[in-house]
Design an enzyme around this catalytic site. Structure first.
Site, PDB file in Angstrom:
ATOM      1  N   ASP A  84       0.828  -1.200   0.000  1.00  8.42           N
ATOM      2  CA  ASP A  84       0.000   0.000   0.000  1.00  8.42           C
ATOM      3  C   ASP A  84       0.875   1.269   0.000  1.00  8.42           C
ATOM      4  OD1 ASP A  84      -2.762   0.955   0.233  1.00  8.42           O
ATOM      5  OD2 ASP A  84      -1.993   1.859   2.090  1.00  8.42           O
TER       6      ASP A  84
ATOM      7  N   LYS B  53       1.396   4.412  -2.900  1.00 12.22           N
ATOM      8  CA  LYS B  53       1.381   5.856  -2.632  1.00 12.22           C
ATOM      9  C   LYS B  53       2.639   6.529  -3.173  1.00 12.22           C
ATOM     10  CE  LYS B  53      -1.386   5.121   1.506  1.00 12.22           C
ATOM     11  NZ  LYS B  53      -1.365   4.963   2.961  1.00 12.22           N
TER      12      LYS B  53
END
Ligand code: ADP
Ligand code: ASP
Ligand code: MG
Length: 815
Positions: free
Chosen positions: A679, A683
């Site tokens: 994750d 980003k």
């Protein structure tokens, strides 16, 4: 008295003719006797033109003739009582036979003169006016049909004849004397020359007919009834946000219509202007709407410009050469020549060095203009004092118009900024000395985008209604609705923004309401009135509802919505999302979505993709846009990982800290989903791409936090068993760090276009040293922020802050 003119669409169908009758009757009953001018039924002028051209080529036209008959007969059958129908059929049939004879004549000669063409097309207005007059006669017996070719006298410039004002005035006055007490239906568009041959006043010329009659008869107003709410800030077929203008000056209306706002024929303004008669442009299909008044002075509008118009197809000729320098007679010769040959020059610009003149003409005139220049300037060309010009095609003109422009500085700056930001190349610029208009020549392909971009730039602070279609009603969706509900009045009062949620869907149900879903009871409405959810149906419905200022919000974490984004942009709908999938998949997809959004002039906002509500994406964008240069980004963009390392100090064990994080609800059910760093990687990838780097997910160097044994464990329980065994490994790391007065951090980096994420030890001089709780942190080192980086820090997760970030993006749409 007043003049009411109805355009082709207003008399195009039985239903619209009924609306016309109502408007005329109302005006008649209000004792202000109207004189009515009608166009041909919509499409009829084009059809007649085609029939005439076909006849000359001996292409059969009978079917077209039949179609004309049917369209008019259908109206007679529907709107005239049976007992009155026959004479009307007979007269129409007579006219149709005349038309047939004329077309046969053209076919026999295999030749279509401008004169015959005018005669043929004149039947459109004659049919419609005769027919509607007969319908009206049932309600107002004193109704008369008038063939204006007997009253409007012109020269013999067929197709675009000029009116003999004096003669026309006398004839109309005499008509008023003999027929003044009647309700007259007057054919628009047509006149006749001194020999009595029928002429036409140019396409769209019925407006002009209305103005001529209005001016001679001193009408109190000339009403132009059409199919839109007056004159809008731009062509509504291209600019969805266009809105109607309450007041325009004659000059403004002239400039707008000259540059293509087809809603009114430019010459119409002249007779009205000379007698100061206001022109009202109104909507036959919304008669209660006041429309646009064109009058003597402009109003103190809050906008620096009134509108934007365009001519979509234009050719440009550019003359250069030393022979032009200082020769004051040169441009005089050029433009006299073009005027003499009836070539309409739409726009001229001359460079200050006088080294070149650029002018724009209609594509059909371009070849001829070139030929004429070749002849006129033969000597100069031979002496190489002039370069033989070439024709540039596929160009458009965009013009911004308004009387306030001359009082407001910075207008052209705004125009060029809007064009530049959207990557639109400007080929030539012209500003009239009146300063009522600035025109630019651009590529034809860019026109729609340019119109929308320029419209947005000048009318941005408009009170806007955003129409929201929200996908996903989980934690974030539900929180967003609550926030929107709470802030509704504040936004309206303080920011002139109204947000209406008009579509909601979760994975089970979807619900639409174009008046806005009540945000305190959305759950019940979805439950009771919703239909079965279907994402493609949701998107289709959103497009079909065709509302202005539309925003699609993807508040899901699912993969599917992103496959619709491109399609959504193509429908000119903006997207706001907290879903990272679209931006962090293949680079090609990222590029495609961003480019498509830009091409369609819509927004793609995803601040919450990185650090929830923290301003990170925006800060990066602002830095880049303001010309700063990125040196390095360092970041901790996982709240869970942040918490774990911030608490893995002193005698805490790694195992205990992870357990605790899970108990507090900071981790996914399987903590490896956080500790794996995927994750976080997404980003960093999004930031790197936004900073301009072309990177695939596989290009990110993702260092592991966990030893292999933990990653390989087949269940969460097994994972914890392995994690316990790994305590010595983590302790060793921690002790090493402590010995150097450092702490362990899992840091993402973007340096030299490369992204890496991994464990690092940082000392107290590092901005990440003192991080606490589950905060996210990011530091931007740039040319400007070199000594001390720009740092953003704060909570990077949670429904409240994420929904708040989505909210902020939403409010910025179209800003
Ligand atoms: P009519 O048949 O009533 O004479 P026109 O077709 O000549 O109507 O003109 C009306 C059309 O002009 C509208 O339907 C609209 O699509 C188009 N139009 C182009 N620019 C503008 C504008 N700035 N404002 C309003 N309408 C415009
Ligand atoms: N019927 C003519 C045209 O289509 C004139 C008009 O409608 O104003 O151009
Ligand atoms: Mg028109």
């Amino acid at each position: 008295m007043k003049v009411l003119k109805f355009g082709g669409t207003s008399v195009g169908t039985i239903e619209s003719i009924k609306a016309v009758l109502d408007i005329v009757k109302t005006s008649y009953d209000n004792q202000e006797k109207p004189l009515v001018v009608l166009s041909a039924m919509s499409g009829v002028t084009n059809l007649l033109t085609k029939m005439a051209e076909d006849a000359a080529e001996r292409i059969p036209f009978d079917a077209d003739l039949k179609q004309l008959e049917e369209r008019h007969f259908e109206v007679v059958k529907a709107l005239i009582a049976v007992k009155y129908q026959n004479p009307v059929f007979t007269k129409l049939k007579l006219m149709l036979n005349e038309l047939d004879d004329i077309l046969q004549g053209i076919a026999a000669l295999k030749e279509l003169s401008a004169q015959s063409k005018d005669l043929v097309v004149s039947y459109g207005e004659r049919f419609s006016n005769y027919m509607v007059a007969k319908v009206m006669e049932q309600y107002v017996p004193d109704t008369d049909y008038i063939d204006a070719s007997h009253y409007i006298k012109t020269d013999s410039n067929f197709g675009n004849a000029h009116v003999d004002e004096l003669l026309t005035q006398q004839l109309i006055q005499s008509l008023a004397q003999t027929h003044g007490d009647k309700l007259l239906f007057v054919t628009g568009f047509i006149g006749s020359n001194d020999k009595g041959r029928v002429t036409t006043l140019g396409r769209g010329g019925s407006d002009f007919t209305a103005a001529i009659f209005g001016s001679v008869l001193n009408a109190s107003v000339i009403e132009i009834w059409t199919d839109v709410n007056g004159i809008l800030t731009a062509d509504p077929r291209i600019v969805r946000k266009a809105f109607s203008l309450p007041i325009l000056s004659y000059i403004e209306a002239m400039e707008l219509s000259y540059f293509g706002a087809k809603v009114i024929y430019p010459p119409t303004m002249i007779p009205a202007f000379l007698k100061k008669i206001p022109i009202a442009v109104r909507n036959t299909f919304a008669p209660e709407f006041p429309g646009t008044i064109i009058q003597f002075g402009s109003d103190g509008s809050r906008y620096p410009i009134k509108g934007i118009s365009s001519i979509s197809d234009i050719s440009v000729i550019n003359l250069t050469g030393s022979g032009m320098i200082g020769k004051s007679g040169f441009s005089g010769r050029l433009f006299t020549l073009l005027a003499r040959e009836q070539i309409n020059v739409v726009l001229i610009t001359q460079s200050s060095s006088e080294h070149s003149i650029t002018f724009a003409v209609h594509p059909r005139d371009a070849e001829k203009a070139l030929r004429l220049i070749g002849l006129e300037f033969e000597l100069e060309l031979e002496a190489n004092k002039l370069v033989m010009p070439e024709i540039e095609e596929n160009l458009s003109v965009l013009a911004i118009v308004g009387e306030n422009m001359k009082r407001t500085p910075g207008i052209s700056g705004k125009l060029f900024h809007a064009l530049g930001r959207n990557g639109i190349n400007v080929r030539a610029i012209a500003q009239g000395s009146s300063e009522f208009n600035i025109s630019v020549i651009i590529g034809k392909d860019d026109l729609a985008k340019a119109l929308n971009a320029v419209h947005d730039a000048f009318f941005a602070e408009l009170k806007k209604t955003l129409h929201v279609f929200n996908l996903g009603t989980g934690n974030i969706g539900a929180t967003l609705f609550r926030q929107l509900h709470e802030q509704h009045d504040f936004l309206l009062e303080n920011n002139d923004i109204e947000i209406k949620v008009v579509g909601v869907s979760n994975s089970k149900k979807m619900y639409f309401n174009s008046d806005g879903v009540a945000l305190d009871t959305w759950r019940e409405q979805l439950e009771t009135a919703g239909e079965v959810a279907d994402l493609s149906g949701f998107v289709e419905r959103m497009k079909r509802m065709n509302l202005p200022n539309c925003v699609f919000i993807d508040n899901t974490a699912s993969k599917l919505p992103a496959t619709y984004y491109e399609d959504i942009y193509k429908a000119n709908i903006s997207i706001v999302t907290c879903n990272k999938i679209a931006n962090s998949g293949d680079y090609a997809q990222y590029r495609l979505l961003h480019d498509t959004a830009r091409r369609h002039g819509v927004d793609f906002f995803y601040e919450t993709n990185v650090g929830a509500g923290l301003p990170i994406v925006r800060v990066l964008k602002d830095l880049m846009m303001s010309g700063d240069r990125l040196v390095k980004i360092e970041a901790i963009l996982s709240g869970t990982i942040s918490y774990i390392f911030n608490n893995f100090v002193d005698d805490a064990s790694f195992y205990d800290v992870v357990k605790k994080a899970q108990e507090l609800g900071y981790t996914e059910p399987d903590p490896r989903d956080d500790l794996g760093g995927v994750d976080f990687m997404r980003k960093m990838l999004i930031l790197a791409r936004d900073a301009g780097f072309v990177l695939e997910p596989s290009d990110v160097e993702l260092g592991a936090i966990l030893p292999q044994s933990c990653l390989e464990a087949t269940s969460v329980d097994d994972f914890y068993t392995e994690l316990l065994k790994a305590n010595p490994y983590f302790n060793a790391l921690k002790e090493k760090a402590a010995a150097e007065n450092k702490v362990i951090r899992y840091i993402g980096k973007l340096v030299d276009g490369k992204v890496s994420i991994g464990l690092e030890m940082v000392d107290e001089t590092h901005p990440f040293y003192a991080l606490s709780g589950s905060d996210n942190i990011i530091s931007f080192t740039t040319e400007r922020y070199k000594e001390r980086p720009l740092v953003v820090k704060g909570p990077g997760a949670g429904a409240e802050v994420t929904a708040g970030g989505v909210f902020a993006d939403l409010v910025n749409v179209g800003a």
